[in-house]
Design a protein around this motif. Structure first.
Motif, PDB file in Angstrom:
ATOM      1  N   LYS A 129     -37.943  -0.985 -39.894  1.00  0.00           N
ATOM      2  CA  LYS A 129     -38.604   0.053 -39.094  1.00  0.00           C
ATOM      3  C   LYS A 129     -37.734   0.486 -37.923  1.00  0.00           C
ATOM      4  O   LYS A 129     -37.683   1.679 -37.585  1.00  0.00           O
ATOM      5  N   LEU A 130     -37.033  -0.468 -37.321  1.00  0.00           N
ATOM      6  CA  LEU A 130     -36.150  -0.122 -36.214  1.00  0.00           C
ATOM      7  C   LEU A 130     -34.969   0.714 -36.702  1.00  0.00           C
ATOM      8  O   LEU A 130     -34.516   1.617 -36.001  1.00  0.00           O
ATOM      9  N   ARG A 131     -34.491   0.435 -37.895  1.00  0.00           N
ATOM     10  CA  ARG A 131     -33.410   1.243 -38.463  1.00  0.00           C
ATOM     11  C   ARG A 131     -33.842   2.700 -38.599  1.00  0.00           C
ATOM     12  O   ARG A 131     -33.084   3.614 -38.269  1.00  0.00           O
ATOM     13  N   PHE A 132     -35.051   2.903 -39.105  1.00  0.00           N
ATOM     14  CA  PHE A 132     -35.571   4.261 -39.268  1.00  0.00           C
ATOM     15  C   PHE A 132     -35.692   4.959 -37.914  1.00  0.00           C
ATOM     16  O   PHE A 132     -35.289   6.119 -37.766  1.00  0.00           O
ATOM     17  N   ILE A 133     -36.223   4.266 -36.927  1.00  0.00           N
ATOM     18  CA  ILE A 133     -36.409   4.862 -35.602  1.00  0.00           C
ATOM     19  C   ILE A 133     -35.061   5.216 -34.976  1.00  0.00           C
ATOM     20  O   ILE A 133     -34.886   6.299 -34.394  1.00  0.00           O
ATOM     21  N   ILE A 134     -34.081   4.328 -35.115  1.00  0.00           N
ATOM     22  CA  ILE A 134     -32.760   4.581 -34.530  1.00  0.00           C
ATOM     23  C   ILE A 134     -32.122   5.814 -35.150  1.00  0.00           C
ATOM     24  O   ILE A 134     -31.604   6.691 -34.449  1.00  0.00           O
ATOM     25  N   LEU A 155     -33.626   8.283 -36.774  1.00  0.00           N
ATOM     26  CA  LEU A 155     -34.407   9.477 -36.460  1.00  0.00           C
ATOM     27  C   LEU A 155     -34.095   9.974 -35.047  1.00  0.00           C
ATOM     28  O   LEU A 155     -33.864  11.179 -34.831  1.00  0.00           O
ATOM     29  N   LEU A 156     -34.068   9.066 -34.086  1.00  0.00           N
ATOM     30  CA  LEU A 156     -33.747   9.443 -32.705  1.00  0.00           C
ATOM     31  C   LEU A 156     -32.303   9.937 -32.593  1.00  0.00           C
ATOM     32  O   LEU A 156     -32.018  10.865 -31.825  1.00  0.00           O
ATOM     33  N   THR A 157     -31.405   9.343 -33.357  1.00  0.00           N
ATOM     34  CA  THR A 157     -30.020   9.804 -33.347  1.00  0.00           C
ATOM     35  C   THR A 157     -29.914  11.226 -33.876  1.00  0.00           C
ATOM     36  O   THR A 157     -29.177  12.059 -33.326  1.00  0.00           O
ATOM     37  N   CYS A 179     -27.612  11.036 -40.701  1.00  0.00           N
ATOM     38  CA  CYS A 179     -28.833  10.329 -40.290  1.00  0.00           C
ATOM     39  C   CYS A 179     -29.983  10.607 -41.255  1.00  0.00           C
ATOM     40  O   CYS A 179     -30.646   9.682 -41.750  1.00  0.00           O
ATOM     41  N   ILE A 188     -32.175   8.210 -44.296  1.00  0.00           N
ATOM     42  CA  ILE A 188     -33.586   7.802 -44.201  1.00  0.00           C
ATOM     43  C   ILE A 188     -34.460   8.612 -45.152  1.00  0.00           C
ATOM     44  O   ILE A 188     -35.688   8.601 -45.018  1.00  0.00           O
TER      45      ILE A 188
END
Length: 537
Positions: free
Chosen positions: A10-15, A17-19, A120, A124
Motif C-alpha cells: 500500500k505504501l508503494r502505491f501511495i509513493i 501516486l504522489l510522485t 509511475c 501501479i
C-alpha cells in the motif's frame, strides 16, 4: 516496481501516486501568474506562452518511445533522472530570461515530466485496475492529470499572493528533491526485464515533427502581435513550416520505421476523434482569451481571486471523471451519449455566460458555468481518448496518442486561442466605432457620465482642463467597456449556436459502445518490440 522488500504494498502505491502528482505539478513556466512572470523576466506575453507551449510539445512528442525508455532503463534510474532534469530545468527557468534557452529547457522539462509520470502510473496500473481495463485506467489517469492542473494553479496563486511567483519554483525543486531522496532509499537498482537497446528509433523524424510544431506555435502565437504576413518573421516561419512538413511526411512515408507510422491515419475513429478535439479546443479557447480578460479587466479580480474559480472547475472535474468512469467502465453506455453530454456542458457554459456578462456580478454567479466546464472537460477527454483507441492495435496506440496530442495540447489550443483573439479584436474595433458614433451631449447616458465625472473632479480641486480630461477618459473607458462586453456576447452567442448545431450532428452520427479491452502485459509489449519492430536484421 523494484521497491525494497520492507516497503508495504500500500505504501508503494501511495509513493508512486504522489510522485506522479508531483511530476504533474512540475512545469517550466507557470501561467497562473502570467503577468508577474512577464514583468519579472522582461518578456512579452507571447514569449511566455510560446515557452509554455514548448513544454506541452515535449510531453506530446515523447509518447511513441515511452515504452522503449521503460524497457531500456531501470525504474530507479528513470525516476531519479526525470526529477533531476526537472530540478535543473526549474533552476534555469527561474534565473534565465533568454527566450531560446527557456524554450529548449521547457521542451526537455515537458519530456521528462511525461516520462516520470508514465513510469509511475504504468507501475501501479494493476493496482488501479487488476483486470487491466483500458476504460478504468484512462478514467483514473485523466482525473489525476486534469485535477493536478487545477490544483497546481490554485497552489501557484496562493504562493504568488503570499510570497512571490519565484517561490513556486522553490517549492517544486524542494518536492523533487524529496522525491529523489525517497526513491533513492526505497528503490533497488535492479532490472525486472531484459534490457531493450534504444536503436532503430527515428530521432530525426522526432526532431522534424517537434520543430514543425514549435514553428506553427510561433506563427499562431506571434501572428497578431507582428501583424501576420506583414511581418518578415511570420513569412519566414510559414515557409519553414511548409518545408518541415514536407520533410516529415516524406520521411514518414519512405522510412521503414518512422517516428509516426502512416498506418495510424487509416483508423476512422482516430480521424473522428481529431475533429471532436478540434471543436473542443474552440470551446475551451473562450475561457483562455475572454474569461480571463473579463474577470481581470472588468470584474477586477486579482490573480488569487481569479484562480480561485479553479475550485469550481476542480469540482466539475471530479464529477465528470466519476460520470465518465461509470458510463464507460460500468454501464458500458454508447459514446454518442457521453459526447453529447460533454459538449452540452460547454454549450450551457457559453449560454449562461451570454446572459451573465455585466460589470458587477458576484463570483458565485460564475460557479455553475465553471463546474459545467470542468465536467465536460474531463468527460470528453476520457471518452475521446477511449473512442480513438477503439480498433487500434496496441503497437499503433502511442502513435495515435501523439497525433491526438497535436490537437489536444501541442497545437490545437494555440490555434483556437489565436482564432478567438483575432475575432475578438475585429469585433471590438467594429463595436467601438459603432458605439462611438452615438457619443455626444444629446445622448443622455454619455451626457450623464461626462458631467458627473466633470463635477466630481472640479469638487476635488482640479482645474477645469484637468476635469475635462478626466471626464473624457471616463467616457472613453465606459464606451470601451461596453464595446468589449458586446463583443464577448457576440462570440459567446455565436459559439452557443454553433454548439447546438454540433450537438445535432453528434445525434446523427453512429458511435460504437465502449468495449472491454485489456492493457497488454509488459512482457507482451517487450516481445513485440524485440521480435516484430526493433530486432536487428
Amino acid at each position: 516496481m523494484a521497491f525494497k522488500d520492507f516497503v508495504p504494498d500500500k505504501l508503494r502505491f501511495i509513493i508512486l501516486l504522489l510522485t506522479a502528482i508531483v511530476f504533474q505539478f512540475s512545469n517550466s513556466i507557470y501561467l497562473t501568474n502570467l503577468n508577474e512572470v512577464v514583468g519579472g523576466k522582461a518578456l512579452t506575453v507571447e514569449d511566455v506562452k510560446l515557452i509554455a507551449s514548448a513544454s506541452f510539445i515535449g510531453m506530446t512528442m515523447i509518447f511513441p518511445i515511452l515504452f522503449r525508455i521503460k524497457f531500456r532503463f531501470m525504474s530507479r534510474t528513470i525516476l531519479l533522472t526525470s526529477s533531476m532534469v526537472i530540478i535543473v530545468g526549474n533552476l534555469i527557468c527561474l534565473y534565465s530570461d533568454n527566450v531560446l534557452v527557456l524554450l529548449v529547457t521547457s521542451l526537455f522539462v515537458g519530456m521528462f515530466r511525461m516520462i516520470g509520470t508514465f513510469e509511475c502510473l504504468s507501475s501501479i496500473q494493476l493496482v488501479i485496475t487488476p483486470k487491466r481495463d483500458f476504460t478504468v485506467f484512462f478514467s483514473v489517469v485523466y482525473l489525476i492529470v486534469l485535477g493536478s492542473i487545477q490544483l497546481s494553479g490554485l497552489l501557484n496563486a496562493e504562493i504568488s499572493t503570499l510570497y512571490s511567483w519565484k517561490y513556486m519554483y522553490v517549492l517544486i525543486i524542494s518536492l523533487q528533491l524529496l522525491v529523489m531522496a525517497v526513491l533513492w532509499f526505497l528503490l533497488r537498482p535492479i532490472r525486472l526485464m531484459k534490457k531493450l537497446p534504444l536503436y532503430q528509433i527515428d530521432w530525426l523524424g522526432m526532431a522534424l515533427w517537434t520543430l514543425l510544431l514549435l514553428t506553427l506555435n510561433f506563427i499562431f502565437e506571434y501572428g497578431k502581435r507582428l501583424d501576420w504576413f506583414d511581418s518578415m518573421y511570420i513569412r519566414l516561419a510559414t515557409v519553414a513550416s511548409i518545408f518541415l512538413l514536407v520533410c516529415a511526411v516524406q520521411r514518414m512515408i519512405g522510412l521503414r520505421r518512422p517516428f509516426i507510422l502512416p498506418a495510424i491515419f487509416k483508423y476512422k475513429n482516430l480521424l473522428r476523434s481529431l475533429l471532436l478535439l478540434a471543436v473542443l479546443q474552440i470551446f475551451l479557447s473562450t475561457s483562455s482569451v475572454i474569461m480571463n480578460a473579463y474577470t481581470g479587466g472588468v470584474l477586477h479580480y486579482d490573480t488569487f481571486h481569479n484562480t480561485s474559480l479553479n475550485w469550481a472547475v476542480f469540482v466539475g472535474v471530479l464529477l465528470g471523471a466519476a460520470f465518465a468512469f461509470y458510463w464507460v467502465s460500468i454501464y458500458r453506455g454508447p459514446y454518442k451519449t457521453i459526447f453529447f453530454i460533454g459538449f452540452l456542458c460547454f454549450v450551457l457554459f457559453h449560454f449562461i455566460l451570454f446572459f451573465t456578462f455585466q460589470p458587477d456580478i458576484s463570483k458565485m454567479d460564475l460557479w455553475l458555468p465553471y463546474v459545467l466546464k470542468g465536467f465536460g472537460y474531463v468527460a470528453l477527454y476520457i471518452s475521446i481518448a477511449l473512442y480513438a483507441a477503439e480498433g487500434i492495435p496496441f503497437p499503433h496506440f502511442f502513435g495515435s496518442l501523439t497525433i491526438l496530442g497535436f490537437v489536444r495540447t501541442a497545437l490545437g489550443g494555440t490555434m483556437a486561442n489565436s482564432l478567438c483573439s483575432n475575432v475578438l479584436q475585429f469585433l471590438q474595433k467594429r463595436n467601438l466605432i459603432v458605439l462611438s458614433q452615438e457619443i455626444d451631449f444629446v445622448n443622455p447616458t454619455s451626457n450623464y457620465v461626462y458631467n458627473n465625472v466633470l463635477n466630481s473632479s472640479i469638487s476635488t480641486g482640479q482645474t477645469m482642463e484637468q476635469a475635462h480630461i478626466a471626464a473624457t477618459q471616463a467616457l472613453y473607458g465606459n464606451v470601451n467597456m461596453q464595446a468589449m462586453l458586446l463583443s464577448w456576447k457576440e462570440i459567446f452567442g455565436g459559439i452557443t449556436l454553433f454548439g447546438v448545431l454540433f450537438l445535432l450532428g453528434i445525434l446523427f452520427m453512429h458511435y460504437a459502445n465502449p468495449s472491454f479491452r485489456q492493457l497488454p502485459q509488459f512482457s507482451s509489449i517487450w516481445n513485440y518490440m524485440w521480435k516484430k519492430g526493433y530486432r536487428r536484421k
